[in-house]
Design a protein around this motif. Structure first.
Motif, PDB file in Angstrom:
ATOM      1  N   GLU A 180       0.816  -1.220   0.000  1.00  0.00           N
ATOM      2  CA  GLU A 180       0.000   0.000   0.000  1.00  0.00           C
ATOM      3  C   GLU A 180       0.845   1.263   0.000  1.00  0.00           C
ATOM      4  N   ASN A 181       2.013   1.222   0.627  1.00  0.00           N
ATOM      5  CA  ASN A 181       2.877   2.398   0.650  1.00  0.00           C
ATOM      6  C   ASN A 181       3.342   2.767  -0.749  1.00  0.00           C
ATOM      7  N   LYS A 182       3.636   1.757  -1.575  1.00  0.00           N
ATOM      8  CA  LYS A 182       4.028   2.015  -2.961  1.00  0.00           C
ATOM      9  C   LYS A 182       2.836   2.569  -3.747  1.00  0.00           C
TER      10      LYS A 182
ATOM     11  N   LYS B 277       0.287   4.206  -2.665  1.00  0.00           N
ATOM     12  CA  LYS B 277      -0.099   5.550  -2.230  1.00  0.00           C
ATOM     13  C   LYS B 277       0.596   6.625  -3.058  1.00  0.00           C
TER      14      LYS B 277
END
Length: 358
Positions: free
Chosen positions: A175-177, A179
């Motif tokens: 999810e960090n990527k 985002k």
């Protein structure tokens, strides 16, 4: 979109490289006000990045696997535990990437979000993907993990006998990527996800409120259950019967019942691949089965990816359901007749001519 924001947007469309001050002068607004509207346009996906790259209409965004396919095709009956004469080909692959390439070859605007290693194989994969018309700006490079690889062995009839997939890199697409890709996701007309994505990533996507049509490919019976959190948001789910049973945790053998049971999960429509028996489409109003077109298969790699891309393309062309399924099956058949996971001759014109030649 508010009127002042729309005025800023229209001014940017006329001059995407204009500075904020020049836009402000032209619109008789303050630079600070223009900056605020640009921030709103970016947040809502109308502007995708520096230089005021504007979102395109009817754009597909595919999130999933991209890898190098290495395929061995035996010339004679495959002998286990022995060396078999045949041919070996290397080609771009990965479910998400394959769908993206097929859509691009069929004339659709498509962006690919996929993790690829910072290695020579990754450079080659990105270049091959770009050359077929896919926008590769949003591909994510990984500095330590290798580009994914898929090694397959097919018998003399082109049927898959064994395969090894080194897809460790897909777990890096968290999810960090994603985002960092909020703008392109927000602007997408349709977002396609494949079940190669990690479960946590699919969970995160299911929680988003993007104004888009969600589509998913179940990939395999092992990975298909990962899609359960997002089923109720899907406009279309493409799966085969084994994948459908895995999602539903059932042993149902009737394709129509399988499709109907998937609809009860909240999926709006189902494209159920029946292998050599064709395909079945079902939604709240329709349930139609279509037989395969006759073909001379060389390899079955990528046929399901072409089926989904063909159906989506036909839908974009506003074809009637029966015609759309026929077009999708033709895309799959042409891919079966190619040694690659994507047939380089796949275009709307060629597919239409292929159907007419039957």
């Amino acid at each position: 979109m508010k009127e002042l924001t729309r005025r800023v947007y229209e001014a940017i469309k006329l001059d995407p490289l204009a500075s904020q001050q020049s836009l402000a002068d032209r619109l008789q607004m303050s630079r600070e006000s223009v900056a605020g509207h640009i921030m709103q346009l970016t947040r809502h996906g109308y502007i995708l990045g520096k230089g005021y790259l504007l979102a395109e209409q009817h754009t597909f965004v595919v999130i999933g696997g991209a890898n190098v396919d290495i395929n061995g095709h035996s010339h004679k009956a495959l002998q286990a535990y022995d060396s078999n004469p045949g041919t070996i080909n290397q080609s771009p692959g990965g479910v998400g990437r394959n769908i993206a390439e097929n859509l691009a070859r069929l004339g659709e605007k498509v962006h690919l979000i996929a993790p690829i290693g910072e290695d020579q194989r990754g450079n080659w994969l990105i270049e091959q993907t770009r050359l077929c018309g896919v926008e590769t700006l949003h591909i994510l490079r990984h500095e330590s993990l290798p580009t994914g690889s898929y090694l397959s062995i097919n018998d003399e009839d082109g049927q898959l006998q064994a395969a090894i997939a080194d897809m460790r890199i897909i777990d890096a697409l968290d999810e960090n990527k994603l985002k960092t890709k909020q703008a392109i996701l927000q602007s997408a007309y349709r977002i396609i996800v494949d079940a190669n994505l990690p479960s946590n990533t699919i969970d995160w996507l299911a929680q988003q409120t993007f104004d888009t049509n969600w589509i998913a490919d179940a990939v395999s019976a092992t990975k298909a259950p990962r899609l359960r959190p997002i089923l109720s948001q899907l406009t279309l789910l493409k799966a085969n019967q084994d994948e459908a049973r895995a999602i539903l945790a059932c042993t149902e053998t009737d394709p129509k019942k399988l499709a109907q049971d998937l609809l009860t999960t909240g999926v709006k429509s189902v494209l159920l691949s029946l292998g050599s028996q064709g395909v079945l489409y079902a939604d709240s109003e329709n349930c139609l089965q279509k037989n395969c077109h006759p073909s001379q298969p060389i390899s079955d790699s990528g046929a399901g990816d072409a089926l989904l891309a063909g159906f989506l393309s036909a839908s974009q062309q506003n074809q009637k359901l029966d015609q759309a399924l026929s077009f999708a099956l033709a895309c799959a058949a042409m891919t079966l007749e190619s040694p690659f996971a994507n047939n380089p001759e796949l275009t709307i014109q060629n597919v239409t001519q292929w159907i007419a030649s039957l």
